[in-house]
Motif scaffolding. Structure first.
Motif, mmCIF file in Angstrom:
data_model
loop_
_atom_site.group_PDB
_atom_site.id
_atom_site.type_symbol
_atom_site.label_atom_id
_atom_site.label_comp_id
_atom_site.label_asym_id
_atom_site.label_seq_id
_atom_site.Cartn_x
_atom_site.Cartn_y
_atom_site.Cartn_z
ATOM 1 N N TYR A 32 -4.854 -2.062 11.526
ATOM 2 C CA TYR A 32 -3.826 -1.578 10.834
ATOM 3 C C TYR A 32 -4.414 -0.589 10.171
ATOM 4 O O TYR A 32 -5.421 -0.389 9.740
ATOM 5 N N PRO A 33 -3.396 0.689 9.985
ATOM 6 C CA PRO A 33 -3.902 1.806 9.113
ATOM 7 C C PRO A 33 -4.407 1.523 7.766
ATOM 8 O O PRO A 33 -3.881 0.438 7.122
ATOM 9 N N GLU A 34 -5.217 2.140 7.374
ATOM 10 C CA GLU A 34 -5.496 2.258 5.873
ATOM 11 C C GLU A 34 -4.331 2.418 4.893
ATOM 12 O O GLU A 34 -3.658 3.130 5.302
ATOM 13 N N LYS A 35 -4.179 1.456 4.055
ATOM 14 C CA LYS A 35 -2.973 1.514 3.045
ATOM 15 C C LYS A 35 -3.215 2.623 2.111
ATOM 16 O O LYS A 35 -4.203 2.843 1.206
ATOM 17 N N THR A 36 -2.070 3.457 1.863
ATOM 18 C CA THR A 36 -1.924 4.576 0.931
ATOM 19 C C THR A 36 -0.513 4.419 0.527
ATOM 20 O O THR A 36 0.372 4.375 1.421
ATOM 21 N N ASP A 166 1.041 -11.068 7.316
ATOM 22 C CA ASP A 166 0.071 -10.862 6.170
ATOM 23 C C ASP A 166 -0.115 -9.346 5.727
ATOM 24 O O ASP A 166 -0.183 -9.167 4.458
ATOM 25 N N TYR A 167 -0.150 -8.432 6.580
ATOM 26 C CA TYR A 167 -0.290 -7.018 6.244
ATOM 27 C C TYR A 167 0.890 -6.624 5.486
ATOM 28 O O TYR A 167 0.759 -5.787 4.564
ATOM 29 N N ILE A 168 2.100 -7.030 5.939
ATOM 30 C CA ILE A 168 3.133 -6.519 4.952
ATOM 31 C C ILE A 168 3.468 -7.184 3.750
ATOM 32 O O ILE A 168 4.081 -6.597 2.865
ATOM 33 N N LYS A 169 3.076 -8.548 3.706
ATOM 34 C CA LYS A 169 3.098 -9.302 2.491
ATOM 35 C C LYS A 169 2.191 -8.544 1.533
ATOM 36 O O LYS A 169 2.856 -8.588 0.208
ATOM 37 N N LYS A 170 1.186 -7.965 1.511
ATOM 38 C CA LYS A 170 0.453 -7.256 0.771
ATOM 39 C C LYS A 170 1.288 -6.029 -0.038
ATOM 40 O O LYS A 170 1.292 -5.582 -1.147
ATOM 41 N N ASP A 171 2.109 -5.304 0.925
ATOM 42 C CA ASP A 171 2.865 -4.289 0.678
ATOM 43 C C ASP A 171 3.983 -4.804 -0.396
ATOM 44 O O ASP A 171 4.447 -3.991 -1.361
#
Length: 183
Positions: A32-36, A166-171
């Motif tokens: 997954y790309p780094e979150k910005t 899990d990735y989207i939950k953090k968003d």
């Protein structure tokens, strides 16, 4: 006869190599790309930060869709002003969560309380092959009510979508943490 015995003897030693073992299980390697994050740049009664590599679809009534094109997923946001109907809005939001009990293995609630920012709500993580893996609602308890749902545009298979959930939950958690109500 002697040649046949010699041939059998040679074949016996040639064929006795190492034992054949089954291949180990392979695991899906998702990168997954780094979150910005960036601030939602729409005229709404609310504001929050969203992931930069998402697509925003502006909808009527202060609703919006935050699309994750690479994950074939979206967070659908609905907004409703509170007009002496907070209990009705909360009941409706919880009914939508518990409609998933037919397919859900477990529904895990998490509450949000931030009195300084007037942000109160709940998030429900729905495990199993339900249509939506995360549902949440947020309110200031006097004027504004937001409901959000995570959907994937594929047949639900919880084991397959779990890393993306899990990735989207953090968003979603970041969205709630950065939520601000406009006066």
């Amino acid at each position: 006869m002697r040649n046949i015995l010699l041939l059998i003897f040679i074949l016996f030693f040639i064929s006795c190599k190492e034992d054949v073992l089954p291949k180990p299980k392979a695991y899906l390697g998702l990168n997954y790309p780094e979150k910005t994050y960036k601030k939602l740049n729409l005229d709404r009664p609310y504001s929050f930060n969203i992931l930069e590599n998402t697509t925003i679809i502006d909808e009527n009534n202060n609703w919006l869709k935050i699309k994750y094109p690479n994950l074939k997923a979206s967070i659908d946001i609905t907004y409703r002003p509170i007009k002496n109907n907070l209990n009705e809005l909360l009941t409706e939001a919880e009914k939508l969560v518990f409609k998933h009990t037919v397919k859900a293995e477990e529904i895990i609630p998490k509450d949000f309380v931030n009195p300084q920012k007037r942000v109160f709500g709940s998030m429900y993580e729905i495990t199993g092959n339900a249509a939506s893996q995360i549902q949440f609602h947020i309110t200031d308890s006097t004027k504004n009510f937001i409901k959000g749902s995570l959907y994937f545009y594929i047949k639900p298979n919880y084991d397959s979508v779990l890393p993306a959930v899990d990735y989207i939950k953090k968003d979603i958690l970041h969205l709630v943490e950065t939520l601000e109500w406009k006066e």
